[in-house]
Design an enzyme around this catalytic site. Structure first.
Site, PDB file in Angstrom:
ATOM      1  N   LYS A  13       0.838  -1.157  -0.214  1.00  0.00           N
ATOM      2  CA  LYS A  13       0.142   0.112   0.126  1.00  0.00           C
ATOM      3  C   LYS A  13       0.822   1.214   0.048  1.00  0.00           C
ATOM      4  O   LYS A  13       0.412   2.167  -0.701  1.00  0.00           O
ATOM      5  CB  LYS A  13      -0.853   0.041   1.241  1.00  0.00           C
ATOM      6  CG  LYS A  13      -1.841  -1.125   1.043  1.00  0.00           C
ATOM      7  CD  LYS A  13      -3.006  -1.158   2.458  1.00  0.00           C
ATOM      8  CE  LYS A  13      -2.396  -1.182   3.912  1.00  0.00           C
ATOM      9  NZ  LYS A  13      -1.489  -2.497   3.959  1.00  0.00           N
ATOM     10  N   ARG A  88      -9.358   0.771   9.182  1.00  0.00           N
ATOM     11  CA  ARG A  88      -8.738  -0.593   9.690  1.00  0.00           C
ATOM     12  C   ARG A  88      -9.974  -1.146  10.504  1.00  0.00           C
ATOM     13  O   ARG A  88      -9.592  -2.516  10.863  1.00  0.00           O
ATOM     14  CB  ARG A  88      -7.357  -0.555  10.508  1.00  0.00           C
ATOM     15  CG  ARG A  88      -6.334  -0.665   9.670  1.00  0.00           C
ATOM     16  CD  ARG A  88      -5.187  -0.525  10.668  1.00  0.00           C
ATOM     17  NE  ARG A  88      -3.829  -1.188  10.172  1.00  0.00           N
ATOM     18  CZ  ARG A  88      -2.967  -0.619   9.527  1.00  0.00           C
ATOM     19  NH1 ARG A  88      -2.855   0.699   9.265  1.00  0.00           N
ATOM     20  NH2 ARG A  88      -1.773  -1.429   9.297  1.00  0.00           N
ATOM     21  N   ARG A 127      11.479  -5.489   4.550  1.00  0.00           N
ATOM     22  CA  ARG A 127      11.156  -4.211   4.363  1.00  0.00           C
ATOM     23  C   ARG A 127      12.001  -3.225   5.167  1.00  0.00           C
ATOM     24  O   ARG A 127      12.663  -3.610   6.437  1.00  0.00           O
ATOM     25  CB  ARG A 127       9.748  -3.792   4.863  1.00  0.00           C
ATOM     26  CG  ARG A 127       9.455  -2.328   4.894  1.00  0.00           C
ATOM     27  CD  ARG A 127       7.974  -1.955   5.070  1.00  0.00           C
ATOM     28  NE  ARG A 127       7.245  -2.522   6.058  1.00  0.00           N
ATOM     29  CZ  ARG A 127       5.878  -2.541   6.307  1.00  0.00           C
ATOM     30  NH1 ARG A 127       5.308  -2.063   5.383  1.00  0.00           N
ATOM     31  NH2 ARG A 127       5.242  -3.140   7.304  1.00  0.00           N
ATOM     32  N   ARG A 160      11.599  -1.387  10.571  1.00  0.00           N
ATOM     33  CA  ARG A 160      10.836  -0.945  11.438  1.00  0.00           C
ATOM     34  C   ARG A 160      10.466  -1.709  12.682  1.00  0.00           C
ATOM     35  O   ARG A 160      10.643  -3.259  12.228  1.00  0.00           O
ATOM     36  CB  ARG A 160       9.348  -0.947  10.729  1.00  0.00           C
ATOM     37  CG  ARG A 160       9.146   0.414  10.212  1.00  0.00           C
ATOM     38  CD  ARG A 160       7.823   0.283   9.407  1.00  0.00           C
ATOM     39  NE  ARG A 160       6.596  -0.330  10.013  1.00  0.00           N
ATOM     40  CZ  ARG A 160       5.359  -0.085   9.310  1.00  0.00           C
ATOM     41  NH1 ARG A 160       5.158   0.451   8.254  1.00  0.00           N
ATOM     42  NH2 ARG A 160       4.459  -0.884  10.236  1.00  0.00           N
ATOM     43  N   ARG A 171       0.146  -8.922  13.884  1.00  0.00           N
ATOM     44  CA  ARG A 171      -0.446  -7.815  12.964  1.00  0.00           C
ATOM     45  C   ARG A 171      -1.425  -8.515  11.720  1.00  0.00           C
ATOM     46  O   ARG A 171      -2.374  -7.991  11.533  1.00  0.00           O
ATOM     47  CB  ARG A 171       0.361  -6.936  12.334  1.00  0.00           C
ATOM     48  CG  ARG A 171       1.107  -6.036  13.319  1.00  0.00           C
ATOM     49  CD  ARG A 171       2.639  -5.526  12.829  1.00  0.00           C
ATOM     50  NE  ARG A 171       2.155  -4.774  11.665  1.00  0.00           N
ATOM     51  CZ  ARG A 171       3.206  -4.226  10.767  1.00  0.00           C
ATOM     52  NH1 ARG A 171       4.412  -4.618  10.884  1.00  0.00           N
ATOM     53  NH2 ARG A 171       2.835  -3.247   9.935  1.00  0.00           N
TER      54      ARG A 171
HETATM   55  P1  ADP Z   1       2.143  -1.788   3.174  1.00  0.00           P
HETATM   56  O1  ADP Z   1       2.416  -0.335   3.373  1.00  0.00           O
HETATM   57  O2  ADP Z   1       0.994  -2.416   2.618  1.00  0.00           O
HETATM   58  O3  ADP Z   1       2.475  -2.383   4.629  1.00  0.00           O
HETATM   59  P2  ADP Z   1       4.798  -1.622   1.745  1.00  0.00           P
HETATM   60  O4  ADP Z   1       4.364  -0.794   0.624  1.00  0.00           O
HETATM   61  O5  ADP Z   1       5.812  -0.942   2.750  1.00  0.00           O
HETATM   62  O6  ADP Z   1       3.437  -2.327   2.315  1.00  0.00           O
HETATM   63  O7  ADP Z   1       5.396  -3.024   1.247  1.00  0.00           O
HETATM   64  C1  ADP Z   1       5.874  -4.004   2.069  1.00  0.00           C
HETATM   65  C2  ADP Z   1       7.398  -4.550   1.425  1.00  0.00           C
HETATM   66  O8  ADP Z   1       7.279  -5.156   0.191  1.00  0.00           O
HETATM   67  C3  ADP Z   1       8.222  -3.612   1.370  1.00  0.00           C
HETATM   68  O9  ADP Z   1       9.625  -3.898   1.678  1.00  0.00           O
HETATM   69  C4  ADP Z   1       8.192  -3.289  -0.241  1.00  0.00           C
HETATM   70  O10 ADP Z   1       9.356  -2.746  -0.708  1.00  0.00           O
HETATM   71  C5  ADP Z   1       7.727  -4.515  -0.711  1.00  0.00           C
HETATM   72  N1  ADP Z   1       6.870  -4.557  -1.813  1.00  0.00           N
HETATM   73  C6  ADP Z   1       5.959  -3.751  -2.260  1.00  0.00           C
HETATM   74  N2  ADP Z   1       5.378  -4.092  -3.162  1.00  0.00           N
HETATM   75  C7  ADP Z   1       5.816  -4.916  -3.884  1.00  0.00           C
HETATM   76  C8  ADP Z   1       5.854  -6.026  -4.972  1.00  0.00           C
HETATM   77  N3  ADP Z   1       4.509  -5.859  -5.789  1.00  0.00           N
HETATM   78  N4  ADP Z   1       6.524  -7.101  -4.732  1.00  0.00           N
HETATM   79  C9  ADP Z   1       7.577  -7.509  -4.180  1.00  0.00           C
HETATM   80  N5  ADP Z   1       7.591  -6.585  -2.880  1.00  0.00           N
HETATM   81  C10 ADP Z   1       6.858  -5.523  -2.865  1.00  0.00           C
HETATM   82  P1  AMP Z   2       1.054   0.643   9.092  1.00  0.00           P
HETATM   83  O1  AMP Z   2       2.179   1.778   8.986  1.00  0.00           O
HETATM   84  O2  AMP Z   2      -0.203   1.121   8.178  1.00  0.00           O
HETATM   85  O3  AMP Z   2       1.501  -0.653   8.842  1.00  0.00           O
HETATM   86  O4  AMP Z   2       0.614   1.007  10.657  1.00  0.00           O
HETATM   87  C1  AMP Z   2       1.568   0.607  11.637  1.00  0.00           C
HETATM   88  C2  AMP Z   2       0.638   0.485  12.884  1.00  0.00           C
HETATM   89  O5  AMP Z   2       0.150   1.632  13.111  1.00  0.00           O
HETATM   90  C3  AMP Z   2      -0.431  -0.709  12.805  1.00  0.00           C
HETATM   91  O6  AMP Z   2       0.334  -1.821  12.952  1.00  0.00           O
HETATM   92  C4  AMP Z   2      -1.215   0.005  14.010  1.00  0.00           C
HETATM   93  O7  AMP Z   2      -0.523  -0.329  15.317  1.00  0.00           O
HETATM   94  C5  AMP Z   2      -1.048   1.342  13.810  1.00  0.00           C
HETATM   95  N1  AMP Z   2      -1.986   1.818  13.015  1.00  0.00           N
HETATM   96  C6  AMP Z   2      -1.900   2.639  11.692  1.00  0.00           C
HETATM   97  N2  AMP Z   2      -3.364   2.854  11.101  1.00  0.00           N
HETATM   98  C7  AMP Z   2      -3.949   2.735  12.075  1.00  0.00           C
HETATM   99  C8  AMP Z   2      -5.390   2.609  12.206  1.00  0.00           C
HETATM  100  N3  AMP Z   2      -6.080   3.063  10.972  1.00  0.00           N
HETATM  101  N4  AMP Z   2      -6.235   2.284  13.370  1.00  0.00           N
HETATM  102  C9  AMP Z   2      -5.448   1.651  14.149  1.00  0.00           C
HETATM  103  N5  AMP Z   2      -4.015   1.332  14.187  1.00  0.00           N
HETATM  104  C10 AMP Z   2      -3.381   2.048  13.337  1.00  0.00           C
END
Ligand code: ADP
Ligand code: AMP
Length: 220
Positions: A13, A88, A127, A160, A171
């Protein structure tokens, strides 16, 4: 254009949101990024959020909803926005709908980045993020040009705290219980669109542009 991005943690995302935000000139609003910024600045919100985030739990709805509503009232959201990581929970989705209704507005789409469980652990544990600008990398799938350095701002990238294996599984459980049901909610509202998130990052982005480009509700 007002978009909600859905999908499990690690679906891509944040990665796609950055490109969508650039392409369509709309702000990328990530609740996770807002919480992490507050944690880094040690604000009261950050101190509260950290207690939940470190355990892999959600930050309480009332807190999260207020933050998003305040953010969406800012002028840069007048022409639309991209919500990443919100809503969420059912309560958050209802609050967003009420907020939009009260302003006579509608979402254009809830875009699900569909990635099966089997892909997620490797994506999340690999990541790496930039603590300064929020850019997201992957040690295997999307490494930065210079090892360990953000391509955009040159800051050292980090893992992270909540991307370690034990927290990731918590999660994912939270996602299954509280967030996945929103897919059906948006489906029943006729707003759900789905993209296959298992493809390469640039292919996923192309498919998203095809979906958004053909979206008929651009005037909202
Ligand atoms: P989210 O925001 O949904 O938690 P991220 O955008 O941070 O996910 O992506 C999670 C991990 O997967 C990151 O390390 C990113 O670089 C990698 N990633 C994202 N999209 C792809 C894809 N289409 N194929 C392989 N790896 C990906
Ligand atoms: P994310 O960066 O989207 O993976 O979010 C990291 C963490 O932030 C999540 O695991 C939750 O603990 C908190 N968080 C992010 N967005 C929300 C939301 N909409 N509601 C509650 N907790 C959230």
């Amino acid at each position: 254009m007002k978009i909600v991005l859905l999908g499990p943690p690690g679906a891509g995302k944040g990665t796609q949101a950055k490109s969508i935000s650039n392409r369509y000139s709309i702000p990328h609003i990530s609740t996770g990024d807002i919480f992490r910024k507050n944690i880094a600045e040690n604000t009261p919100l950050g101190i509260e959020a950290k207690k939940h985030i470190d355990k892999g739990h959600l930050v309480p709805d009332d807190l999260t909803i207020d933050i998003v509503k305040d953010r969406l009232k800012k002028e840069d959201c007048d022409k639309g926005y991209l919500l990443d990581g919100f809503p969420r929970t059912a309560m958050q989705a209802e609050a967003l709908e009420c907020f939009l209704n009260s302003r006579g507005e509608k979402l254009n789409t809830a875009l699900l980045i569909d990635v099966p469980r089997g892909f997620i652990l490797e994506r999340m544990t690999g990541r790496r993020v930039c603590p300064a600008c929020g850019a997201s990398y992957h040690i295997k799938f999307n490494p930065p040009t210079i090892d360990g350095r953000c391509d955009i701002c040159g800051t050292d990238i980090i893992q992270r705290k909540d991307d370690v294996e034990s927290t990731v599984s918590e999660r994912l459980d939270v996602y299954d219980k509280q967030t996945e049901p929103l897919i059906n909610y948006y489906k029943s509202e006729g707003l759900l669109t789905i993209v296959d998130g298992t493809k390469a990052i640039n292919v996923v982005f192309e498919e998203i542009c095809n979906i958004l480009g053909s979206n008929k509700n651009d005037n909202y």
